[in-house]
Scaffold this motif. Structure first.
Motif, short mmCIF file in Angstrom:
data_model
loop_
_atom_site.label_atom_id
_atom_site.label_comp_id
_atom_site.label_asym_id
_atom_site.label_seq_id
_atom_site.Cartn_x
_atom_site.Cartn_y
_atom_site.Cartn_z
N ILE A 49 0.83 -1.21 0.00
CA ILE A 49 0.00 0.00 0.00
C ILE A 49 0.86 1.26 0.00
O ILE A 49 0.58 2.22 -0.72
CB ILE A 49 -0.95 0.01 1.22
CG1 ILE A 49 -1.98 -1.11 1.11
CG2 ILE A 49 -1.66 1.36 1.35
CD1 ILE A 49 -2.92 -1.20 2.29
N ALA A 50 1.92 1.26 0.80
CA ALA A 50 2.74 2.46 0.95
C ALA A 50 3.85 2.57 -0.09
O ALA A 50 4.60 3.54 -0.10
CB ALA A 50 3.36 2.48 2.35
N GLY A 51 3.96 1.59 -0.98
CA GLY A 51 5.08 1.57 -1.89
C GLY A 51 4.78 2.15 -3.26
O GLY A 51 3.62 2.33 -3.65
N THR A 52 5.84 2.44 -4.00
CA THR A 52 5.75 2.86 -5.40
C THR A 52 6.74 2.02 -6.20
O THR A 52 7.45 1.18 -5.64
CB THR A 52 6.10 4.35 -5.55
OG1 THR A 52 7.49 4.55 -5.19
CG2 THR A 52 5.22 5.23 -4.66
N ALA A 53 6.81 2.27 -7.49
CA ALA A 53 7.78 1.54 -8.32
C ALA A 53 9.20 1.81 -7.86
O ALA A 53 10.09 0.98 -8.06
CB ALA A 53 7.60 1.94 -9.78
N ASP A 178 12.19 5.81 6.30
CA ASP A 178 12.21 7.20 5.81
C ASP A 178 11.98 7.25 4.30
O ASP A 178 11.27 8.14 3.80
CB ASP A 178 13.55 7.86 6.15
CG ASP A 178 13.69 8.13 7.64
OD1 ASP A 178 12.65 8.20 8.32
OD2 ASP A 178 14.83 8.27 8.11
N PHE A 179 12.58 6.31 3.58
CA PHE A 179 12.43 6.30 2.13
C PHE A 179 10.97 6.05 1.75
O PHE A 179 10.42 6.74 0.87
CB PHE A 179 13.32 5.23 1.50
CG PHE A 179 13.36 5.26 0.00
CD1 PHE A 179 14.30 6.02 -0.67
CD2 PHE A 179 12.44 4.53 -0.74
CE1 PHE A 179 14.32 6.06 -2.05
CE2 PHE A 179 12.45 4.56 -2.12
CZ PHE A 179 13.41 5.33 -2.78
N VAL A 180 10.32 5.08 2.38
CA VAL A 180 8.94 4.75 2.05
C VAL A 180 8.00 5.87 2.46
O VAL A 180 7.04 6.19 1.73
CB VAL A 180 8.53 3.42 2.70
CG1 VAL A 180 7.04 3.16 2.53
CG2 VAL A 180 9.34 2.27 2.11
N VAL A 181 8.26 6.50 3.60
CA VAL A 181 7.42 7.63 4.03
C VAL A 181 7.48 8.74 2.98
O VAL A 181 6.46 9.36 2.64
CB VAL A 181 7.88 8.15 5.40
CG1 VAL A 181 7.21 9.49 5.72
CG2 VAL A 181 7.56 7.14 6.49
N ALA A 182 8.68 8.99 2.44
CA ALA A 182 8.81 10.00 1.39
C ALA A 182 8.02 9.61 0.14
O ALA A 182 7.46 10.47 -0.54
CB ALA A 182 10.29 10.19 1.04
N GLN A 183 7.95 8.30 -0.16
CA GLN A 183 7.17 7.85 -1.31
C GLN A 183 5.67 8.02 -1.07
O GLN A 183 4.92 8.36 -1.99
CB GLN A 183 7.49 6.38 -1.61
CG GLN A 183 8.92 6.13 -2.07
CD GLN A 183 9.27 6.88 -3.33
OE1 GLN A 183 8.56 6.81 -4.33
NE2 GLN A 183 10.36 7.62 -3.29
#
Length: 408
Positions: A49-53, A178-183
């Motif tokens: 849910i929280a991810g992108t490519a 942190d990376f996923v939150v930014a996504q």
């Protein structure tokens, strides 16, 4: 989670080398990366849910340089499971891919199983991580799901982020969070609403025609948003599947433990019969002995980052210049090698390497790195500059001695 986010140096480099594609298919907008030799059946990565490519950039970097083709996609705006199956099949037709290997985490793993169930002829194998078989527990925890489409964006983001543990983490796990939150911040209201909707609509994975021997399960043993009982159900459903347990890694082991995840992915692809084509990787000669770029890249169209169209028929979305370095620094062929683990402070520079051109590259290197890696880069640059100055002075001194001896 940290107050401010700075993009990792290897992610910045990845973005400069791998084009992002956007294609409309019907009413759906698909956003994806496609990199690696096009003759190889692709491994398609599906996020949660929280991810992108973008969250699978470490897998794209590592596996593509070993000769595998990796496609990482955003989950489009689909509101139920049947719509997902139809939309994903149209996407595969649009990019001319027929047989695939799926790697899904969390919601992505659930969607991968559904597609394998309803389109068994297209799915050759599955890699599942921290995923589940049915949505009942998620539906019970979200009684307001009927109005998810009218919920403000900031509340949807808060709800999604509440599932990510915010507490003391190992450094690599904290960086992955942190990376996923930014996504998540890049996702729109409709993106989040559709993903939440598809995760709570009543559905479950039925019988798969796929043999258990073609399934690998990668789970983390520490905290994870997917309840342990749901992960246990997946393990029980596929008793003959290969199981890989990571001691830690949190919700995003593909970011926090990329070496281990990439190794398991590579072993899975080998086991199911995917033949890597390392001879087609730019920067590696066909005898696998390294060397200059081979320039065998694939034509790309309709991308965010413009790329030359010539000499790109076999490798998807390659570097924009055949003289540029490959995605990863050339060196050891170890399965655990990847860009961010190249320790600059321990690198050796010969006198031939310390030319004016290379000095400029060394000085510019810290600009693309961050935090502790930048400190190591600065130290390496200073050492190189001192060695360069010393060698020049030594050469002048030796030439002076020669002149004195000739005069005598």
């Amino acid at each position: 989670m940290k107050g401010g986010f700075s993009a990792p140096g290897d992610y910045v480099y990845f973005k400069s080398q791998v084009p992002l594609h956007r294609i409309p298919i019907g009413s759906k907008q698909w956003r994806y990366y496609d990199f690696g030799p096009k003759v190889v059946p692709p491994l398609i990565c599906l996020p949660g849910i929280a991810g992108t490519a973008d969250v699978y950039y470490k897998q794209i970097m590592s596996l593509s340089m070993k000769g595998y083709r990796v496609i990482s996609v955003d989950i489009p705006r689909v509101w139920n499971q049947q719509e997902w199956i139809q939309a994903f099949e149209k996407f595969l037709d649009a990019i001319d891919v027929h047989h695939i290997h799926l790697y899904g985490t969390s919601l992505g793993g659930f969607l991968a199983q559904l597609f394998a169930q309803h389109r068994p002829r297209r799915v050759r194998s599955l890699v599942l991580s921290n995923t589940f078989l049915e949505t009942t527990s998620f539906s019970a925890a979200m009684p307001w799901s009927p109005i998810v489409g009218w919920t403000p964006s900031f509340l949807l983001k808060r709800y999604v982020l509440s599932g990510i543990r915010d507490g003391p983490h190992e450094p690599f796990i904290a960086d992955s969070v942190d990376f996923v939150v930014a996504q998540v911040e890049t996702l729109s209201k409709d993106d989040l609403a559709s993903r939440l909707s598809i995760s709570v609509n009543a559905a479950s994975v039925g019988h798969l025609m796929l043999s258990d021997s073609l399934i690998t399960i990668i789970d983390t043993n520490d905290y994870c948003a997917t309840p342990q009982e749901l992960k246990d159900q997946v393990t029980e459903r596929y008793p003959g599947a290969r199981q890989a347990s990571l001691k830690s890694g949190g919700d995003f082991p593909f970011l926090s433990r990329p070496d281990e995840v990439n190794l398991h992915l590579q072993l899975h692809l080998r086991r199911v019969g995917v033949e890597a084509r390392q001879d087609m990787v730019p920067g590696i000669r066909k005898d696998d002995s390294g060397g200059s770029s081979s320039g065998q890249n694939d034509k790309r169209g309709n991308t965010d980052d413009e790329a030359p169209q010539d000499d790109k028929k076999e490798f998807g979305g390659g570097p924009t210049n055949s003289n540029e370095p490959p995605l990863l620094p050339e060196g050891s062929d170890s399965d655990s090698d990847h860009f961010e683990n190249q320790t600059l402070s321990k690198s050796y520079l010969s006198s031939d390497d310390i030319s004016g051109e290379n000095m400029v590259r060394l000085i510019m290197l810290p600009a693309v790195l961050d935090n502790g890696i930048a400190m190591l880069a600065c130290e390496a640059v200073l050492n190189a500059m001192c060695e360069y100055a010393f060698l020049n002075l030594l050469r002048v001194y030796l030439s002076t001695l020669c002149v004195v001896n000739l005069d005598v």
